[in-house]
Design a protein around this motif. Structure first.
Motif, PDB file in Angstrom:
ATOM      1  N   GLY A   1      21.420  57.769  89.309  1.00 30.09           N
ATOM      2  CA  GLY A   1      19.983  57.942  89.502  1.00 30.09           C
ATOM      3  C   GLY A   1      19.552  57.368  90.829  1.00 30.09           C
ATOM      4  N   GLY A   2      20.200  56.266  91.235  1.00 29.42           N
ATOM      5  CA  GLY A   2      20.016  55.737  92.575  1.00 29.42           C
ATOM      6  C   GLY A   2      18.631  55.212  92.890  1.00 29.42           C
ATOM      7  N   ASN A   3      17.890  54.790  91.856  1.00 28.66           N
ATOM      8  CA  ASN A   3      16.535  54.272  92.047  1.00 28.66           C
ATOM      9  C   ASN A   3      15.600  55.321  92.632  1.00 28.66           C
ATOM     10  OD1 ASN A   3      14.362  52.532  92.033  1.00 28.66           O
ATOM     11  ND2 ASN A   3      14.941  51.488  93.923  1.00 28.66           N
ATOM     12  N   THR A   4      15.695  56.526  92.114  1.00 27.12           N
ATOM     13  CA  THR A   4      14.773  57.593  92.494  1.00 27.12           C
ATOM     14  C   THR A   4      14.770  58.633  91.385  1.00 27.12           C
ATOM     15  OG1 THR A   4      14.146  59.141  94.258  1.00 27.12           O
ATOM     16  CG2 THR A   4      16.497  58.945  93.769  1.00 27.12           C
ATOM     17  N   GLY A   5      13.991  59.667  91.552  1.00 23.37           N
ATOM     18  CA  GLY A   5      13.954  60.765  90.590  1.00 23.37           C
ATOM     19  C   GLY A   5      12.873  61.755  90.965  1.00 23.37           C
ATOM     20  N   PHE A   6      13.090  63.018  90.629  1.00 27.36           N
ATOM     21  CA  PHE A   6      12.067  64.037  90.849  1.00 27.36           C
ATOM     22  C   PHE A   6      10.885  63.797  89.920  1.00 27.36           C
ATOM     23  CE2 PHE A   6      15.871  66.901  91.843  1.00 27.36           C
ATOM     24  CZ  PHE A   6      15.775  66.672  93.198  1.00 27.36           C
ATOM     25  N   THR A   7       9.701  64.058  90.410  1.00 27.90           N
ATOM     26  CA  THR A   7       8.521  63.967  89.561  1.00 27.90           C
ATOM     27  C   THR A   7       8.399  65.227  88.694  1.00 27.90           C
ATOM     28  OG1 THR A   7       7.028  65.038  91.135  1.00 27.90           O
ATOM     29  CG2 THR A   7       7.347  62.649  91.364  1.00 27.90           C
ATOM     30  N   ARG A   8       7.706  65.064  87.577  1.00 27.23           N
ATOM     31  CA  ARG A   8       7.425  66.243  86.742  1.00 27.23           C
ATOM     32  C   ARG A   8       6.669  67.283  87.558  1.00 27.23           C
ATOM     33  NH1 ARG A   8       3.029  68.242  84.086  1.00 27.23           N
ATOM     34  NH2 ARG A   8       1.758  66.420  84.571  1.00 27.23           N
ATOM     35  N   GLN A   9       5.712  66.827  88.363  1.00 25.85           N
ATOM     36  CA  GLN A   9       4.898  67.760  89.140  1.00 25.85           C
ATOM     37  C   GLN A   9       5.757  68.581  90.100  1.00 25.85           C
ATOM     38  OE1 GLN A   9       4.339  64.490  88.596  1.00 25.85           O
ATOM     39  NE2 GLN A   9       2.159  64.011  88.381  1.00 25.85           N
ATOM     40  N   PHE A  10       6.782  67.966  90.664  1.00 24.70           N
ATOM     41  CA  PHE A  10       7.673  68.703  91.553  1.00 24.70           C
ATOM     42  C   PHE A  10       8.525  69.688  90.766  1.00 24.70           C
ATOM     43  CE2 PHE A  10      11.480  68.307  94.668  1.00 24.70           C
ATOM     44  CZ  PHE A  10      11.119  69.477  95.299  1.00 24.70           C
ATOM     45  N   VAL A  11       9.094  69.240  89.663  1.00 29.24           N
ATOM     46  CA  VAL A  11       9.947  70.105  88.845  1.00 29.24           C
ATOM     47  C   VAL A  11       9.173  71.340  88.396  1.00 29.24           C
ATOM     48  CG1 VAL A  11      11.216  70.249  86.669  1.00 29.24           C
ATOM     49  CG2 VAL A  11      11.464  68.231  88.130  1.00 29.24           C
ATOM     50  N   GLU A  12       7.901  71.169  88.072  1.00 30.39           N
ATOM     51  CA  GLU A  12       7.100  72.307  87.621  1.00 30.39           C
ATOM     52  C   GLU A  12       6.708  73.237  88.754  1.00 30.39           C
ATOM     53  OE1 GLU A  12       3.825  70.842  85.304  1.00 30.39           O
ATOM     54  OE2 GLU A  12       5.119  70.272  83.618  1.00 30.39           O
ATOM     55  N   THR A  13       6.890  72.816  89.997  1.00 32.12           N
ATOM     56  CA  THR A  13       6.600  73.682  91.133  1.00 32.12           C
ATOM     57  C   THR A  13       7.670  74.758  91.302  1.00 32.12           C
ATOM     58  OG1 THR A  13       5.403  71.931  92.281  1.00 32.12           O
ATOM     59  CG2 THR A  13       6.240  73.707  93.640  1.00 32.12           C
ATOM     60  N   PHE A  14       8.900  74.478  90.889  1.00 32.64           N
ATOM     61  CA  PHE A  14       9.956  75.486  90.961  1.00 32.64           C
ATOM     62  C   PHE A  14       9.610  76.653  90.037  1.00 32.64           C
ATOM     63  CE2 PHE A  14      12.109  71.759  92.539  1.00 32.64           C
ATOM     64  CZ  PHE A  14      12.987  72.252  93.503  1.00 32.64           C
ATOM     65  N   LEU A  15       9.855  77.847  90.530  1.00 28.93           N
ATOM     66  CA  LEU A  15       9.499  79.058  89.797  1.00 28.93           C
ATOM     67  C   LEU A  15      10.475  79.332  88.659  1.00 28.93           C
ATOM     68  CD1 LEU A  15       8.828  81.258  92.940  1.00 28.93           C
ATOM     69  CD2 LEU A  15       7.079  80.246  91.451  1.00 28.93           C
ATOM     70  N   CYS A  16      10.068  80.216  87.787  1.00 32.10           N
ATOM     71  CA  CYS A  16      11.007  80.777  86.822  1.00 32.10           C
ATOM     72  C   CYS A  16      11.825  81.866  87.527  1.00 32.10           C
ATOM     73  CB  CYS A  16      10.265  81.346  85.620  1.00 32.10           C
ATOM     74  SG  CYS A  16       9.468  80.082  84.608  1.00 32.10           S
ATOM     75  N   SER A  17      12.888  82.279  86.900  1.00 34.28           N
ATOM     76  CA  SER A  17      13.791  83.240  87.547  1.00 34.28           C
ATOM     77  C   SER A  17      13.131  84.600  87.771  1.00 34.28           C
ATOM     78  CB  SER A  17      15.069  83.405  86.718  1.00 34.28           C
ATOM     79  OG  SER A  17      14.757  83.753  85.387  1.00 34.28           O
ATOM     80  N   ASP A  18      12.019  84.867  87.100  1.00 30.06           N
ATOM     81  CA  ASP A  18      11.292  86.127  87.332  1.00 30.06           C
ATOM     82  C   ASP A  18      10.353  86.031  88.529  1.00 30.06           C
ATOM     83  OD1 ASP A  18       9.264  84.522  86.354  1.00 30.06           O
ATOM     84  OD2 ASP A  18       8.870  85.726  84.564  1.00 30.06           O
ATOM     85  N   GLY A  19      10.356  84.886  89.207  1.00 29.64           N
ATOM     86  CA  GLY A  19       9.530  84.719  90.394  1.00 29.64           C
ATOM     87  C   GLY A  19       8.117  84.251  90.117  1.00 29.64           C
ATOM     88  N   LYS A  20       7.811  83.944  88.862  1.00 30.83           N
ATOM     89  CA  LYS A  20       6.455  83.529  88.496  1.00 30.83           C
ATOM     90  C   LYS A  20       6.404  82.026  88.226  1.00 30.83           C
ATOM     91  CE  LYS A  20       5.410  88.043  86.428  1.00 30.83           C
ATOM     92  NZ  LYS A  20       5.031  88.777  85.194  1.00 30.83           N
ATOM     93  N   PRO A  21       5.241  81.401  88.461  1.00 26.69           N
ATOM     94  CA  PRO A  21       5.090  79.980  88.139  1.00 26.69           C
ATOM     95  C   PRO A  21       5.242  79.730  86.639  1.00 26.69           C
ATOM     96  CG  PRO A  21       3.300  80.755  89.560  1.00 26.69           C
ATOM     97  CD  PRO A  21       4.028  81.968  89.079  1.00 26.69           C
TER      98      PRO A  21
END
Length: 651
Positions: free
Chosen positions: A331-351
């Protein structure tokens, strides 16, 4: 020679004590180096130039290295917090240790010294060695000066432009320390980069461990886009030359002309680089057999076309190593935020809010299901196999190490995966690594061009070349055409700070370009620069960083000791180690684990003065005609910051 105060002294030449290097590794310092016996040969120039490299890479210490550079943003969180998010806590220093002080001309002076000595010798035909290589090393120093100035531009905006070494005379140095408007500083940087581009080669001894012409093109596109966007979104404030209350006084700057100039320079440089078609292939595999993934953690990145510059490590011969690849496995004393993870699209190209394929966040596996390939490649999954050991191999746990010590913990539960290597992080048994570190990558040029094109067209369209570049980025990410995403985007449902500039939503098209940049450049340290140049922080108030769904998922019962005792201790209890479900909700909030003595309890709060860094007070004292009245200094403090030691703003 009479003595002047040391901070000003670094504007001058002073006594030159240089050190050299051999095969790009340090030798013992030279005892006595003078212009008479140094900087006459190709090897001298190569040694001097590489000695002054100052580019981001994994440092030789035990931490997660470069992959932590997006900490303290809405992308990544660490166990500690940055004072910039708590108005009143970031304060003006009386003085700063010389090498840590951003108002420091040491490297600029070194570049000026080199250019003053070497360029006349080159023009006179007095240098010994291969002419192509000699020109290249001169180009490197032009780029180094540009790079150092760009770092100052980001921190301070207006900054002195010093083109030559100066005599050790106080009045001369005080006059030279006057700040110049930031657009003029940016133009000076572009000029140096143009000189570098003219001189540099892409084929040089040392390969891509050294600066190349392509690196100069990328940096030029970055600098030009930075200044164009800063002028665009900060226009009408005291942070732009000529704006109301600008501390530099009056200015005849024509903002729109400057914006057009910098956008044009960005596109010109970015297209020359992007047209070379250097993107690595994404074959869909999750391991080192995927060129797109592997390019971030190979021991040698020389054969990776997309990597324009990288740093090499060598533990056995030279004891040059880092800890990044090891720390990423816990983990290295870091981690992606939920808000960032939710910014990635679904595979159909939609949020996520618009796609029927989104499976929610009741488990980390569900979060990853039906999502675009970059999230799959660059975020850890439960029970991830971390090396190629046939027995006793390392794995990412089913339940992320959110309860571990700060040094190694997974702060949000969403683990970083970019930079994970196959099997070498534990060589020698001391958790040190020798994987290379990427420094500059060609994909950024594509994104720079796309954004500049959209800005040129008022946020409403992009030109044909931008469409071509965006298609290349999307195809690699296994996503459909960008128009699918734009049509499905509802800005009111986006938690991304990049939705905004100056507190107002941008167009859906421009936001989708910003989203693409955020997801493509994950972990690469550009996020805070982007947020500042976009003026995307004005509306940040009581923003709570969140991680995994802890309390309404399969994780709530996953943290038990051997006796079956639950190890999760909610905030509000003695020795709490996670946030409270009742008070903070279902998502892990790393800054709401303890309330007492916690200045970050209310989350991130921004104040406008923090767009710039304050200048330490000692610089005003030594440039003032009356040391008891700092307003008599030739300098001016950055907007909003007080002219007093330990002073702060925004509280």
């Amino acid at each position: 020679m009479k003595t002047v105060n040391k901070p000003i002294f670094w504007l001058a030449l002073g006594l030159v004590a240089l050190s050299s290097c051999n095969d790009f590794l340090d030798r013992e310092p030279l005892d006595r180096v003078t212009p008479d016996n140094f900087l006459w040969t190709e090897d001298d120039l190569a040694s001097y130039a590489v000695k002054h490299y100052d580019f981001p890479s994994h440092a030789e210490r035990y931490d997660i290295g470069r992959w932590a550079e997006d900490n303290h943003t809405d992308n990544q969180a660490t166990a500690s917090y940055d004072d910039r998010w708590i108005p009143g806590q970031w304060r003006v220093s009386e003085s700063i240790k010389e090498d840590d002080d951003p108002w420091n001309f040491k490297k600029i002076r070194a570049a000026n010294y080199f250019l003053e000595i070497v360029v006349p010798r080159f023009n006179a035909g007095e240098l010994q060695g291969n002419e192509t290589n000699i020109k290249h090393y001169i180009g490197e120093v032009y780029l180094e000066r540009a790079w150092d100035y760009f770092k100052r531009l980001e921190k301070f905006g207006d900054f002195p432009i010093v083109r030559s070494t100066l005599p050790d005379e106080k009045n001369v140095l005080i006059e030279a320390s006057k700040r110049q408007p930031q657009n003029e500083v940016a133009r000076f940087i572009i000029s140096d980069l143009d000189s570098a581009i003219m001189l540099l080669s892409n084929s040089i001894p040392g390969g891509k461990n050294r600066i190349t012409r392509n690196v100069a093109l990328l940096i030029k596109s970055r600098v030009a886009l930075y200044e164009a966007s800063w002028l665009t979104y900060h226009k009408g404030t005291n942070r732009v030359p000529g704006g109301p209350g600008w501390p530099g006084g009056s200015s005849d700057i024509h903002i729109d002309q400057e914006i057009a100039y910098f956008l044009g320079e960005c596109k010109k440089a970015a297209s020359e680089l992007a047209d070379q078609g250097l993107l690595a292939d994404n074959n869909g595999q999750r391991g080192m057999d995927n060129p797109y993934f592997a390019q971030f953690s190979l021991e040698s990145m020389e054969g990776c076309p997309e990597i324009l510059m990288w740093r090499q490590y060598n533990k056995d011969e030279f004891n040059i190593k880092h800890g990044a690849t090891s720390y990423i496995t816990t983990g290295g004393n870091t981690g992606f935020t939920r808000q960032f993870v939710e910014t990635f699209l679904c595979s159909d190209g939609k949020p996520v809010y618009a796609s029927p394929d989104y499976k929610g966040d009741a488990s980390i596996d569900k979060v990853r299901e039906n999502r675009e390939s970059r999230l799959d490649l660059f975020m850890m999954k439960p029970n991830e196999k971390l090396d190629e050991e046939p027995t006793n191999g390392h794995t990412w746990p089913e339940a992320p190490l959110i309860l571990d010590i700060n040094e190694v913990k997974s702060v949000t539960g969403y683990g970083l995966r970019k930079g994970l290597a196959a099997a070498t992080y534990h060589k020698g048994g001391d958790q040190t690594s020798i994987e290379g570190c990427p420094v500059f990558r060609a994909a950024e040029a594509y994104l720079n061009y796309i954004e500049a094109s959209c800005m040129e067209n008022g946020g409403n369209s992009i030109d044909g070349k931008a469409i071509q570049y965006w298609k290349a980025i999307r195809d690699r990410a296994k996503l459909p055409d960008y128009s699918v995403t734009v049509a499905a985007t509802d800005l009111s449902k986006e938690s991304d700070w990049g939705v905004y500039s100056a507190g107002q939503p941008v167009s859906p098209l421009l936001y989708c370009i910003r989203r693409e940049r955020r997801c493509e450049m994950v972990e690469e340290g550009l996020r805070m620069m982007d947020l500042r140049r976009w003026r995307a922080l004005d509306q940040v108030k009581n923003y709570q960083v969140e991680g995994v769904n802890l309390w309404e998922s399969n994780l709530k019962d996953a943290y038990k000791d051997k006796a079956g005792k639950n190890l999760l201790i909610e905030q509000g209890n003695e020795s709490s180690n996670v946030s409270s479900y009742a008070e903070s909700g279902k998502y892990l909030r790393p800054y709401q684990i303890a309330k007492k003595n916690n200045l970050m309890w209310d989350g991130y709060n921004w104040c406008d003065a923090h767009y710039f860094t304050p200048i330490a007070i000692n610089h005003f004292r030594i440039t003032a005609s009356n040391a008891d009245d700092l307003t008599t200094s030739t300098l001016y403090q950055n907007p909003g910051w007080p002219l007093e030691a330990n002073g702060a703003i925004g509280y």
